[in-house]
Design a protein around this motif. Structure first.
Motif, PDB file in Angstrom:
ATOM      1  N   THR A  66       0.248  15.116 -33.609  1.00  0.00           N
ATOM      2  CA  THR A  66       0.235  16.418 -34.276  1.00  0.00           C
ATOM      3  C   THR A  66       0.144  16.286 -35.795  1.00  0.00           C
ATOM      4  OG1 THR A  66       2.645  16.580 -34.488  1.00  0.00           O
ATOM      5  CG2 THR A  66       1.660  17.429 -32.449  1.00  0.00           C
ATOM      6  N   LEU A  67       0.322  15.079 -36.298  1.00  0.00           N
ATOM      7  CA  LEU A  67       0.266  14.851 -37.737  1.00  0.00           C
ATOM      8  C   LEU A  67      -1.165  14.656 -38.203  1.00  0.00           C
ATOM      9  CD1 LEU A  67       3.280  12.369 -38.179  1.00  0.00           C
ATOM     10  CD2 LEU A  67       3.275  14.871 -38.425  1.00  0.00           C
TER      11      LEU A  67
ATOM     12  N   LYS B 252      -3.783   3.132 -35.552  1.00  0.00           N
ATOM     13  CA  LYS B 252      -2.683   3.403 -36.478  1.00  0.00           C
ATOM     14  C   LYS B 252      -1.473   3.976 -35.737  1.00  0.00           C
ATOM     15  CE  LYS B 252      -5.596   4.233 -40.547  1.00  0.00           C
ATOM     16  NZ  LYS B 252      -6.085   5.233 -41.533  1.00  0.00           N
ATOM     17  N   GLU B 253      -1.743   4.899 -34.805  1.00  0.00           N
ATOM     18  CA  GLU B 253      -0.657   5.474 -34.006  1.00  0.00           C
ATOM     19  C   GLU B 253       0.033   4.394 -33.188  1.00  0.00           C
ATOM     20  OE1 GLU B 253      -2.793   8.398 -31.831  1.00  0.00           O
ATOM     21  OE2 GLU B 253      -2.820   9.864 -33.472  1.00  0.00           O
ATOM     22  N   GLU B 254      -0.751   3.513 -32.580  1.00  0.00           N
ATOM     23  CA  GLU B 254      -0.188   2.420 -31.779  1.00  0.00           C
ATOM     24  C   GLU B 254       0.665   1.490 -32.646  1.00  0.00           C
ATOM     25  OE1 GLU B 254      -3.683   0.724 -30.094  1.00  0.00           O
ATOM     26  OE2 GLU B 254      -3.815   2.205 -28.465  1.00  0.00           O
TER      27      GLU B 254
ATOM     28  N   GLU C 181      10.142  15.851 -40.914  1.00  0.00           N
ATOM     29  CA  GLU C 181      10.009  15.850 -42.370  1.00  0.00           C
ATOM     30  C   GLU C 181       8.594  16.172 -42.820  1.00  0.00           C
ATOM     31  OE1 GLU C 181      12.447  15.433 -44.871  1.00  0.00           O
ATOM     32  OE2 GLU C 181      13.569  15.985 -43.065  1.00  0.00           O
ATOM     33  N   HIS C 182       7.604  15.611 -42.141  1.00  0.00           N
ATOM     34  CA  HIS C 182       6.221  15.836 -42.553  1.00  0.00           C
ATOM     35  C   HIS C 182       5.733  17.237 -42.200  1.00  0.00           C
ATOM     36  CE1 HIS C 182       6.183  11.524 -43.361  1.00  0.00           C
ATOM     37  NE2 HIS C 182       5.061  11.728 -44.024  1.00  0.00           N
ATOM     38  N   ILE C 183       6.143  17.770 -41.071  1.00  0.00           N
ATOM     39  CA  ILE C 183       5.771  19.147 -40.730  1.00  0.00           C
ATOM     40  C   ILE C 183       6.433  20.110 -41.703  1.00  0.00           C
ATOM     41  CG2 ILE C 183       5.904  20.955 -38.975  1.00  0.00           C
ATOM     42  CD1 ILE C 183       3.884  18.691 -38.410  1.00  0.00           C
ATOM     43  N   LYS C 184       7.666  19.833 -42.029  1.00  0.00           N
ATOM     44  CA  LYS C 184       8.389  20.671 -42.993  1.00  0.00           C
ATOM     45  C   LYS C 184       7.683  20.672 -44.345  1.00  0.00           C
ATOM     46  CE  LYS C 184      13.106  21.323 -44.742  1.00  0.00           C
ATOM     47  NZ  LYS C 184      14.468  20.750 -44.783  1.00  0.00           N
TER      48      LYS C 184
END
Length: 288
Positions: free
Chosen positions: A198-199, A223-225, A242-245
């Motif tokens: 979702t990022l 990168k996700e892995e 933190e990043h969604i915020k």
């Protein structure tokens, strides 16, 4: 402006149809002249001339549309407005509208020390997609809520997993109270990979940099892995929040700062754009 009282002029079915047409065809960023054209096109001409046209010199069309929709159409925008108002100006908290998770789109969410998801089902909505939506949201958020019209409560109770909370709303009362009927529990089904998905790429790269992970030549999937191998699930959950915020902070603060100026069904539009309401609710916007 005072509420438009059209119920002694039109039947409930006629009022609902007018409000639905306005809800479906109106957009917050239409010019004032365009909004008035829309109103004129959906309201019977005799009612328009006697009850609404006299207001044209004093009010922008946006106010008229909002008054009619909020009073005669019990759709999602009305529920979302009253829900969002509960969380205005809470310290260290950011709320957001329309968040994509998998193939589902969440109506409303909050992020503070925890993450909260809210799916709205009005009396006009089907429950057909609800089970799939809750599975998607449960992959990402710590607490899940379904906000429903009372007529849906029993069906929703039978559909939702144990950890999901349920609240109903009372649209008959002016303060639109919410009643939390089923307590939420901490969701046990969070998936770190789905949270990472979702990022944005920029957010993923930021996390990689924080942990000193070299990934310049890697694909997004790689990168996700790499993050899944290097960071614990609780830490990924924390970084997700933190990043969604941070991503939505500016938009939510804009809503908090202008909540008294923004018309109710326009709330989500101003969240997306962060434009000054004074630039939209301008009586002579037709000549700008």
């Amino acid at each position: 402006m005072d509420r438009l009282f059209l119920s002694d002029k039109l039947t409930n079915a006629e009022l609902t149809q007018i409000a639905r047409s306005l809800n479906d065809n109106y957009h917050a960023f239409l010019l004032d002249v365009q909004v008035w054209e829309l109103i004129k096109s959906v309201v019977p001409s005799d009612i328009y001339k006697s009850e609404i046209q006299p207001l044209k010199k004093k009010f922008v069309g946006h106010k008229i549309v909002n008054d009619i929709v909020m009073n005669y159409y019990m759709g999602e925008k009305k529920v979302k407005y009253h829900l969002a108002k509960q969380f205005i100006n809470r310290p260290n908290e950011v709320s957001l509208f329309e968040f994509n998770v998998g193939s589902s789109r969440l109506d409303f969410a909050r992020i503070n020390g925890h993450s909260y998801a809210y799916e709205i089902k009005t009396e006009l909505d089907s429950l057909e997609k609800l089970e799939k939506q809750l599975i998607d949201y449960s992959r990402v958020f710590e607490y899940i809520h379904v906000i429903v019209h009372p007529k849906h409560y029993n069906k929703v109770y039978d559909l939702v997993p144990e950890h999901c909370g349920i609240a109903t709303y009372n649209s008959e009362k002016s303060n639109f109270p919410f009643s939390y009927k089923k307590k939420r529990l901490l969701n046990p089904n969070i998936e770190p990979l789905t949270q990472l998905q979702t990022l944005t790429v920029k957010e993923i790269n930021s996390i990689l940099k924080i942990f000193g992970i070299e990934a310049t030549s890697l694909t997004r999937k790689e990168k996700e892995e790499k993050l899944l191998e290097s960071i614990s699930p609780p830490k990924i959950n924390h970084l997700f929040k933190e990043h969604i915020k941070m991503r939505f902070q500016k938009r939510w603060f804009h809503i908090c700062n202008h909540i008294e100026e923004i018309e109710p069904i326009d709330l989500q539009s101003f969240f997306k754009s962060t434009i000054d309401p004074a630039l939209i609710y301008y009586k002579n916007s037709s000549i700008v």
